[in-house]
Write an enzyme that holds these catalytic residues in place. Sequence first.
Site, PDB file in Angstrom:
ATOM      1  CG  ASN A 151      14.275  84.349  38.624  1.00 18.02           C
ATOM      2  OD1 ASN A 151      14.607  83.175  38.666  1.00 18.02           O
ATOM      3  ND2 ASN A 151      13.040  84.728  38.313  1.00 18.02           N
ATOM      4  CG  ASP A 187       6.871  89.296  41.650  1.00 19.39           C
ATOM      5  OD1 ASP A 187       5.970  88.447  41.629  1.00 19.39           O
ATOM      6  OD2 ASP A 187       7.826  89.263  42.453  1.00 19.39           O
ATOM      7  CG  PHE A 217       8.965  76.732  46.900  1.00 24.39           C
ATOM      8  CD1 PHE A 217       8.114  75.662  46.706  1.00 24.39           C
ATOM      9  CD2 PHE A 217      10.278  76.479  47.304  1.00 24.39           C
ATOM     10  CE1 PHE A 217       8.546  74.359  46.905  1.00 24.39           C
ATOM     11  CE2 PHE A 217      10.726  75.185  47.501  1.00 24.39           C
ATOM     12  CZ  PHE A 217       9.858  74.122  47.302  1.00 24.39           C
ATOM     13  CE  LYS A 249      -0.137  85.947  46.664  1.00 25.14           C
ATOM     14  NZ  LYS A 249       1.151  86.019  46.064  1.00 25.14           N
ATOM     15  CE  LYS A 307       5.694  86.321  49.233  1.00 27.80           C
ATOM     16  NZ  LYS A 307       7.059  86.117  48.856  1.00 27.80           N
ATOM     17  CE  LYS A 359      21.289  94.647  20.157  1.00 28.40           C
ATOM     18  NZ  LYS A 359      22.599  94.341  19.652  1.00 28.40           N
TER      19      LYS A 359
HETATM   20  O1  PMT Z   1      15.284  76.637  40.712  1.00 28.91           O
HETATM   21  P1  PMT Z   1      16.366  76.570  41.778  1.00 28.91           P
HETATM   22  O2  PMT Z   1      17.672  77.135  41.297  1.00 28.91           O
HETATM   23  O3  PMT Z   1      16.497  75.199  42.357  1.00 28.91           O
HETATM   24  O4  PMT Z   1      15.925  77.537  42.968  1.00 28.91           O
HETATM   25  C1  PMT Z   1      14.802  77.241  43.754  1.00 28.91           C
HETATM   26  C2  PMT Z   1      14.013  78.495  44.121  1.00 28.91           C
HETATM   27  C3  PMT Z   1      14.860  79.405  44.971  1.00 28.91           C
HETATM   28  C4  PMT Z   1      13.573  79.236  42.863  1.00 28.91           C
HETATM   29  C5  PMT Z   1      12.751  77.992  44.909  1.00 28.91           C
HETATM   30  O5  PMT Z   1      13.190  77.286  46.033  1.00 28.91           O
HETATM   31  C6  PMT Z   1      11.864  79.149  45.329  1.00 28.91           C
HETATM   32  O6  PMT Z   1      12.024  79.721  46.380  1.00 28.91           O
HETATM   33  N1  PMT Z   1      10.859  79.481  44.488  1.00 28.91           N
HETATM   34  C7  PMT Z   1       9.978  80.651  44.682  1.00 28.91           C
HETATM   35  C8  PMT Z   1      10.725  81.889  44.361  1.00 28.91           C
HETATM   36  C9  PMT Z   1       9.820  83.089  44.318  1.00 28.91           C
HETATM   37  O7  PMT Z   1       9.582  83.581  43.252  1.00 28.91           O
HETATM   38  O8  PMT Z   1       9.285  83.448  45.442  1.00 28.91           O
HETATM   39  P2  PMT Z   1       8.205  84.655  45.537  1.00 28.91           P
HETATM   40  O9  PMT Z   1       8.184  84.994  46.956  1.00 28.91           O
HETATM   41  O10 PMT Z   1       8.513  85.732  44.556  1.00 28.91           O
HETATM   42  O11 PMT Z   1       6.836  83.982  45.091  1.00 28.91           O
HETATM   43  C10 PMT Z   1       6.027  83.309  46.021  1.00 28.91           C
HETATM   44  C11 PMT Z   1       5.213  82.242  45.323  1.00 28.91           C
HETATM   45  O12 PMT Z   1       4.333  82.854  44.383  1.00 28.91           O
HETATM   46  C12 PMT Z   1       6.006  81.209  44.566  1.00 28.91           C
HETATM   47  O13 PMT Z   1       5.412  79.938  44.791  1.00 28.91           O
HETATM   48  C13 PMT Z   1       5.848  81.638  43.117  1.00 28.91           C
HETATM   49  O14 PMT Z   1       5.884  80.508  42.235  1.00 28.91           O
HETATM   50  C14 PMT Z   1       4.480  82.286  43.119  1.00 28.91           C
HETATM   51  N2  PMT Z   1       4.290  83.355  42.131  1.00 28.91           N
HETATM   52  C15 PMT Z   1       5.046  84.494  42.166  1.00 28.91           C
HETATM   53  C16 PMT Z   1       4.801  85.499  41.250  1.00 28.91           C
HETATM   54  C17 PMT Z   1       3.755  85.350  40.303  1.00 28.91           C
HETATM   55  N3  PMT Z   1       3.524  86.279  39.405  1.00 28.91           N
HETATM   56  N4  PMT Z   1       3.028  84.233  40.303  1.00 28.91           N
HETATM   57  C18 PMT Z   1       3.274  83.234  41.206  1.00 28.91           C
HETATM   58  O15 PMT Z   1       2.585  82.212  41.203  1.00 28.91           O
END
Ligand code: PMT
Length: 396
Positions: free
Chosen positions: A209, A278, A322, A340, A336, A288
């Site tokens: 991403n 995810d 986040f 979490k 969340k 490849k």
């Molecule tokens: O890096 P930048 O360009 O500055 O951009 C910042 C950002 C947009 C990446 C950041 O501000 C942000 O929003 N990060 C979380 C993005 C995200 O993946 O959100 P999510 O809703 O998919 O995940 C929610 C939370 O679960 C996040 O804290 C993530 O780290 C965590 N997660 C998600 C999937 C996973 N398998 N394990 C996790 O721990």
Amino acid sequence: MLTDKCIIVGVTGGIAAYKVPDLISKLVKAKAEVHVIMTESATKFITPLSLQTISRNPVISGMFDTPGEWEVQHVSLADRADLLLVVPATANIIGKVCAGIADDMLSTTIMATRAPVVFAPAMNVNMYENPLVQANIAKLKSHGYRFIEPATGLLACGYEGKGRLPEVNTIFEAICGLLGAAKDLAGKTVLVTAGPTREYIDPVRFLTNGSSGKMGYAIAKAARDRGARVILVSGPVNIPVPAGVAHVPVISAREMFDAVVKHYTEADIIIKTAAVADYQPKEKLESKLKKGPGDWNLELERTPDILQYLGEKKGNRILVGFAAETDNLVQNASVKVQAKNLDFIVANDITQPGAGFGTDTNVVKIIYRDGRVEELDKLDKKEIAHHILDRVVNLL
Ligand code: PMT
């Protein structure tokens, strides 16, 4: 930020000394009072007159220079210093200080000061990696001396490797970090995850991403500046690692999970800005895949949910997540927080201009366990980082 801070810049004999005037000029512009001490070898690379002109103070290069306004120069300067920076730091000065030797103006001042001493080493890669130099660095670190990691690249001696003096900006930022901010996270360890992950399909293709790491790195820097020990677990990004933080590079979600599991017990505060994939391909091809005439159906499976794991192990730690959302921001992010077991979540509506991935600014809402929602204006990611840490400090 550095107004009236007294900084001693100790210059030793290395080719990277040519960067010192630029650094001193930045320190002076930031209103620091800069005093330069040069070793005799340093004067072969750059003249005391240049540094005197730029620092606007007399430069001391000999142990028995005629005293000016100071009675015993090494003691009086050592007492007044808020910070002593050795730049570039050769293997020789590192070895001397490690052995407790004080035989010139710089080494005596380092011995005599109680201010933080920061070394910015620069030397040939083989010298830097020499086990004796590494042992000296480790010993000095254990006594509280700080180091700004050298950068990797083409060295003046023609070798390629670790040993370059970091960019002047990196050194300047590290100094501002040490001297500038309130130390309300002193004694705390903050674990930050940042950047994207890459889930490889075959040796050349991967799922990822657009996370640049800017948000996470801004938090790591802000936490460092506020006195925390910082562990930064980061996916692949193109921004420099902030000086003074422990960097754990990872590629995939699985590697990020393993790194977090390894380090989370050390942390008092965990902030998860990383955009973790995810899903990962069910199978990673060793070679490849050659394109054929038809479609390619890729089978995906879930990656480990790192935040879920941390929520289950939370204990007294502060856990901040986040959320990057395109729809129903508050509703989705609130789910969340509960699911979490977070203290709060920072939700970015990535449809807003200047928010989310890759930007220098962000637009966020902070959502707490009890349902409270705080909305921040569009701010630089550095400022958002401090707002987040202010809220963390309130919870401590
Ligand atoms: O890096 P930048 O360009 O500055 O951009 C910042 C950002 C947009 C990446 C950041 O501000 C942000 O929003 N990060 C979380 C993005 C995200 O993946 O959100 P999510 O809703 O998919 O995940 C929610 C939370 O679960 C996040 O804290 C993530 O780290 C965590 N997660 C998600 C999937 C996973 N398998 N394990 C996790 O721990």
